[in-house]
Design a protein around this motif. Structure first.
Motif, PDB file in Angstrom:
ATOM      1  N   GLU A 155       0.739  -1.608   0.287  1.00  0.00           N
ATOM      2  CA  GLU A 155      -0.080  -0.423  -0.253  1.00  0.00           C
ATOM      3  C   GLU A 155       0.844   1.235   0.632  1.00  0.00           C
ATOM      4  N   GLN A 156       2.279   1.284  -0.137  1.00  0.00           N
ATOM      5  CA  GLN A 156       3.498   1.950   0.220  1.00  0.00           C
ATOM      6  C   GLN A 156       3.905   2.770  -1.263  1.00  0.00           C
ATOM      7  N   THR A 157       2.998   1.906  -1.843  1.00  0.00           N
ATOM      8  CA  THR A 157       4.042   1.568  -3.340  1.00  0.00           C
ATOM      9  C   THR A 157       3.889   3.558  -4.133  1.00  0.00           C
ATOM     10  N   PRO A 158       2.140   3.658  -4.415  1.00  0.00           N
ATOM     11  CA  PRO A 158       2.154   4.457  -5.084  1.00  0.00           C
ATOM     12  C   PRO A 158       2.602   5.996  -4.401  1.00  0.00           C
ATOM     13  N   HIS A 159       2.581   5.826  -2.895  1.00  0.00           N
ATOM     14  CA  HIS A 159       3.606   7.144  -2.295  1.00  0.00           C
ATOM     15  C   HIS A 159       5.028   6.675  -3.323  1.00  0.00           C
ATOM     16  N   LEU A 160       5.806   5.656  -3.102  1.00  0.00           N
ATOM     17  CA  LEU A 160       7.271   5.635  -3.713  1.00  0.00           C
ATOM     18  C   LEU A 160       7.220   6.875  -4.854  1.00  0.00           C
ATOM     19  N   GLN A 161       6.143   5.798  -5.365  1.00  0.00           N
ATOM     20  CA  GLN A 161       6.526   6.400  -6.870  1.00  0.00           C
ATOM     21  C   GLN A 161       6.029   8.298  -7.039  1.00  0.00           C
ATOM     22  N   LYS A 162       4.881   8.757  -5.950  1.00  0.00           N
ATOM     23  CA  LYS A 162       5.294  10.316  -6.036  1.00  0.00           C
ATOM     24  C   LYS A 162       6.717  10.716  -5.857  1.00  0.00           C
ATOM     25  N   VAL A 163       7.016  10.029  -5.041  1.00  0.00           N
ATOM     26  CA  VAL A 163       8.945  10.837  -4.354  1.00  0.00           C
ATOM     27  C   VAL A 163       9.497  10.671  -5.462  1.00  0.00           C
ATOM     28  N   ILE A 164       9.228   9.302  -6.243  1.00  0.00           N
ATOM     29  CA  ILE A 164      10.347   9.417  -6.909  1.00  0.00           C
ATOM     30  C   ILE A 164      10.172  10.392  -7.757  1.00  0.00           C
ATOM     31  N   ASP A 165       8.590  10.073  -8.677  1.00  0.00           N
ATOM     32  CA  ASP A 165       8.372  11.229 -10.031  1.00  0.00           C
ATOM     33  C   ASP A 165       9.084  13.007  -9.823  1.00  0.00           C
ATOM     34  N   GLU A 166       8.527  12.647  -8.081  1.00  0.00           N
ATOM     35  CA  GLU A 166       9.124  14.400  -7.410  1.00  0.00           C
ATOM     36  C   GLU A 166      10.983  14.684  -7.918  1.00  0.00           C
ATOM     37  N   GLU A 167      11.289  13.620  -7.063  1.00  0.00           N
ATOM     38  CA  GLU A 167      12.758  14.448  -6.712  1.00  0.00           C
ATOM     39  C   GLU A 167      13.217  14.150  -8.283  1.00  0.00           C
ATOM     40  N   PHE A 168      12.752  12.540  -9.271  1.00  0.00           N
ATOM     41  CA  PHE A 168      13.469  13.252 -10.978  1.00  0.00           C
ATOM     42  C   PHE A 168      12.230  14.367 -11.823  1.00  0.00           C
ATOM     43  N   GLU A 169      12.790  15.491 -11.369  1.00  0.00           N
ATOM     44  CA  GLU A 169      11.378  16.431 -12.541  1.00  0.00           C
ATOM     45  C   GLU A 169      12.298  16.842 -13.658  1.00  0.00           C
ATOM     46  N   ASN A 170      10.978  16.887 -14.652  1.00  0.00           N
ATOM     47  CA  ASN A 170      11.589  16.668 -15.498  1.00  0.00           C
ATOM     48  C   ASN A 170      12.663  18.042 -15.996  1.00  0.00           C
ATOM     49  N   GLY A 171      14.138  18.445 -16.462  1.00  0.00           N
ATOM     50  CA  GLY A 171      14.755  19.193 -17.027  1.00  0.00           C
ATOM     51  C   GLY A 171      15.546  19.785 -16.011  1.00  0.00           C
TER      52      GLY A 171
END
Length: 351
Positions: free
Chosen positions: A228-244
């Protein structure tokens, strides 16, 4: 000819198939493009989409650039870009296939079918070049229980022997121009396909490094947390790897582990987990440069009507957008919550 759009926002514009019969020293060219409307949709999702996705995202695929702008493949593609009709596409497909056939006469006796397609991935045009080695299969008749051999079965994307290239039609000498997947016994692209046929060389592109690091971080951390924590993990990774954004490997890995760390044994989770990941990742990828610009092409979500009258694209990280297609009434409903917080522009398709 009808265009076909798959669930991955991949549009198939044109496709042709040729035959390389190395045993008989015979090249069979394509005399017409395939009727896309006659091909079942499952073929696209289970066959072509699978190869395209694997070529773009597999750890075994390689991002390359052409050695020079005078590459004959670029010249042939540019001729088709200037005259985008069936006649010029067939010329392109046959020229590329025959070039591979001529090269293979000296280095390989592997028969195969070559698929050449004009596709668009999120509205960016590519030429898909796919050479598949045929195989045999055994089929059982469920009524008689008799067995029979079926020849010329096309392998799926998980098969070892395959050659696939995704070539950008919009040539840019400063970026990767082609993605190559060629599964040989050693798992590396064969030199004759990459160097002699494509006349390309591998590059460590920022786009490839971004995909690789994001994927491995998610898979590694997901093993140690609850589902149940994996959606939060994906969100954290998306935020860290901001395009540009320019990032540094060690810092970004620590940031993600800190953001996902549990309250108990927090320091151990961060320090030990991040250190272990970095050590294992750099051991597997010794040439990975630790500082790079994040380049992502997975952020667009596209909803497009069958004839292209409606095109709605948005960043997948936005959580307050919903699109519903009523297939009975043929209507689209786009719901945008808290719209005042979103910068967006509506564009009417030109007539």
């Amino acid at each position: 000819m009808n265009e076909v759009e798959t669930t991955l926002a991949i549009q198939m514009k044109r496709i042709a198939v040729t035959l390389l019969d190395m045993e008989q020293s015979r090249f069979v060219s394509a005399s017409q493009t395939m009727d896309l409307s006659a091909i079942q949709s499952e073929v696209y999702s289970n066959f072509f989409e699978s190869y395209i996705d694997t070529t773009l995202n597999s750890p075994k695929s390689v991002a390359c650039k052409f050695l020079d702008r005078d590459n004959d493949i670029i010249t042939k593609i540019n001729r088709y870009v200037e005259y985008p009709d069936d006649t010029h596409f067939l010329s392109l497909a046959n020229d590329l296939s025959n070039k591979l056939y001529q090269i293979m006469q000296n280095v390989s006796n592997s028969n195969g079918s070559v698929f050449v397609a004009h596709i668009e991935i999120i509205d960016e045009p590519y030429i898909l070049f796919l050479k598949l080695d045929p195989k045999e299969a055994v089929q059982i008749d469920l009524e008689t229980l008799n067995l029979k051999t079926i020849e010329n079965i096309l392998p799926d994307a998980s098969s070892r022997v395959q050659k696939c290239a995704l070539i950008r039609m919009n040539y840019n000498p400063l970026e990767e121009n082609v993605y190559v997947l060629d599964r040989q016994s050693d798992g590396e692209p064969a030199k004759f396909f990459m160097e002699t046929f494509l006349q390309a060389t591998p590059i460590a592109s920022d786009r490839k490094k971004t995909k690789m690091l994001m994927k491995e971080l998610y898979e590694k951390i997901a093993e140690s947390i609850n589902e149940e924590q994996t959606p939060h993990l994906q969100k954290v990774i998306d935020e860290e790897f901001e395009n540009g954004k320019y990032i540094e490997l060690d810092a970004s890995v620590h940031n993600i582990y800190e953001a996902i760390a549990p309250s108990e044994n927090r320091n151990d989770f961060v320090e030990q987990g991040a250190k272990l990941f970095i050590n294992e990742f750099t051991d597997r990828n010794p040439n990975f440069t630790p500082t790079f610009e994040v380049k992502r092409d997975d952020l667009n979500v596209i909803y497009k009507s069958a004839e292209g009258e409606i095109l709605f694209r948005y960043d997948k990280r936005l959580e307050n957008i919903e699109v519903h297609h009523d297939q009975v009434n043929g209507t689209y409903t786009i719901t945008i919550r808290d719209a005042d917080k979103i910068d967006f522009t509506l564009h009417k398709k030109p007539l």
